[in-house]
Design a protein around this motif. Structure first.
Motif, short mmCIF file in Angstrom:
data_model
loop_
_atom_site.label_atom_id
_atom_site.label_comp_id
_atom_site.label_asym_id
_atom_site.label_seq_id
_atom_site.Cartn_x
_atom_site.Cartn_y
_atom_site.Cartn_z
N ASP A 90 13.16 -8.13 -7.76
CA ASP A 90 14.33 -7.26 -7.55
C ASP A 90 14.04 -5.85 -8.05
O ASP A 90 14.39 -4.86 -7.39
CB ASP A 90 15.56 -7.82 -8.26
N TYR A 91 13.41 -5.74 -9.22
CA TYR A 91 13.06 -4.42 -9.75
C TYR A 91 12.12 -3.69 -8.79
O TYR A 91 12.31 -2.52 -8.48
CB TYR A 91 12.41 -4.56 -11.13
N ILE A 92 11.11 -4.40 -8.30
CA ILE A 92 10.14 -3.80 -7.38
C ILE A 92 10.84 -3.33 -6.11
O ILE A 92 10.59 -2.22 -5.63
CB ILE A 92 9.00 -4.79 -7.07
N GLN A 93 11.73 -4.14 -5.56
CA GLN A 93 12.44 -3.76 -4.34
C GLN A 93 13.31 -2.52 -4.56
O GLN A 93 13.38 -1.64 -3.68
CB GLN A 93 13.29 -4.93 -3.81
N ARG A 94 13.97 -2.43 -5.71
CA ARG A 94 14.77 -1.23 -6.01
C ARG A 94 13.89 0.01 -6.04
O ARG A 94 14.26 1.06 -5.52
CB ARG A 94 15.51 -1.40 -7.34
N ALA B 193 2.54 6.30 -6.73
CA ALA B 193 2.66 5.66 -8.04
C ALA B 193 2.27 4.19 -7.89
O ALA B 193 2.26 3.65 -6.79
CB ALA B 193 4.09 5.78 -8.54
N VAL B 194 1.94 3.55 -9.02
CA VAL B 194 1.49 2.16 -9.00
C VAL B 194 2.38 1.31 -9.90
O VAL B 194 2.67 1.70 -11.03
CB VAL B 194 0.02 2.04 -9.48
N LEU B 195 2.81 0.16 -9.38
CA LEU B 195 3.49 -0.85 -10.17
C LEU B 195 2.57 -2.06 -10.25
O LEU B 195 1.95 -2.44 -9.25
CB LEU B 195 4.80 -1.30 -9.52
N LEU B 196 2.50 -2.67 -11.42
CA LEU B 196 1.74 -3.90 -11.61
C LEU B 196 2.72 -5.01 -11.95
O LEU B 196 3.51 -4.88 -12.88
CB LEU B 196 0.74 -3.76 -12.76
N PRO C 156 8.91 5.18 -1.19
CA PRO C 156 8.12 4.45 -0.19
C PRO C 156 6.61 4.64 -0.34
O PRO C 156 5.84 3.93 0.29
CB PRO C 156 8.63 5.03 1.14
N ASP C 157 6.18 5.58 -1.17
CA ASP C 157 4.75 5.82 -1.40
C ASP C 157 4.19 4.94 -2.51
O ASP C 157 3.04 5.09 -2.92
CB ASP C 157 4.51 7.29 -1.76
N LEU C 158 4.97 4.02 -3.02
CA LEU C 158 4.62 3.19 -4.16
C LEU C 158 3.60 2.12 -3.79
O LEU C 158 3.68 1.49 -2.74
CB LEU C 158 5.90 2.52 -4.66
N ARG D 191 0.86 -1.18 0.00
CA ARG D 191 0.00 0.00 0.00
C ARG D 191 0.89 1.23 0.00
O ARG D 191 1.81 1.35 0.81
CB ARG D 191 -0.90 0.00 1.23
N GLY D 192 0.60 2.14 -0.91
CA GLY D 192 1.36 3.37 -1.01
C GLY D 192 0.56 4.55 -0.49
O GLY D 192 -0.41 4.38 0.26
#
Length: 114
Positions: free
Chosen positions: A79-83, A37-40, A89-91, A30-31
């Motif tokens: 790994d991409y998501i963690q970077r 911003a949103v990652l899928l 942190p609002d992601l 939860r951001g």
């Protein structure tokens, strides 16, 4: 200019859309409610993945394949998501599982005829 939809409302609507169309999605991170911003993370056939995020092409909002044009391993996607989470942190992070690898987006997607 169209007002931007709050991230929490967009994510809730997206989760519902995926479920109504026969996919499975859940919120992994939860951001910020208003401006996160949103990652899928989209599962593709053969358990490969694509991570997508919002970008702008010629001023138009477009979903981009953040991990590149080809699907990647789950480890590479995570790994991409963690970077990204380390720098934002609002992601929001949403994971989508669908046997057909659909992303369920109605907005334009990079590399697709929209």
């Amino acid at each position: 200019m169209t007002p931007r939809l709050r991230a929490d409302i967009w994510v809730a609507a997206y989760l519902r859309t995926v479920r109504l169309q026969g996919g499975f999605a859940y919120q992994r991170q939860r951001g910020a409610d208003e401006a996160g911003a949103v990652l899928l993370k989209i599962e593709q056939p053969a358990r490969t993945y694509t991570v997508m995020s919002i970008g702008y092409v010629d001023g138009d909002r477009t979903w981009m394949r953040s991990t590149g044009p080809e699907a990647v391993s789950e480890q590479d996607a995570d790994d991409y998501i963690q970077r990204r989470l380390k720098t934002d942190p609002d992601l929001w992070v949403v994971e989508v599982e669908d046997t057909q690898g659909r992303h369920f987006l109605t907005e334009p997607v990079e590399g697709e005829n929209n």
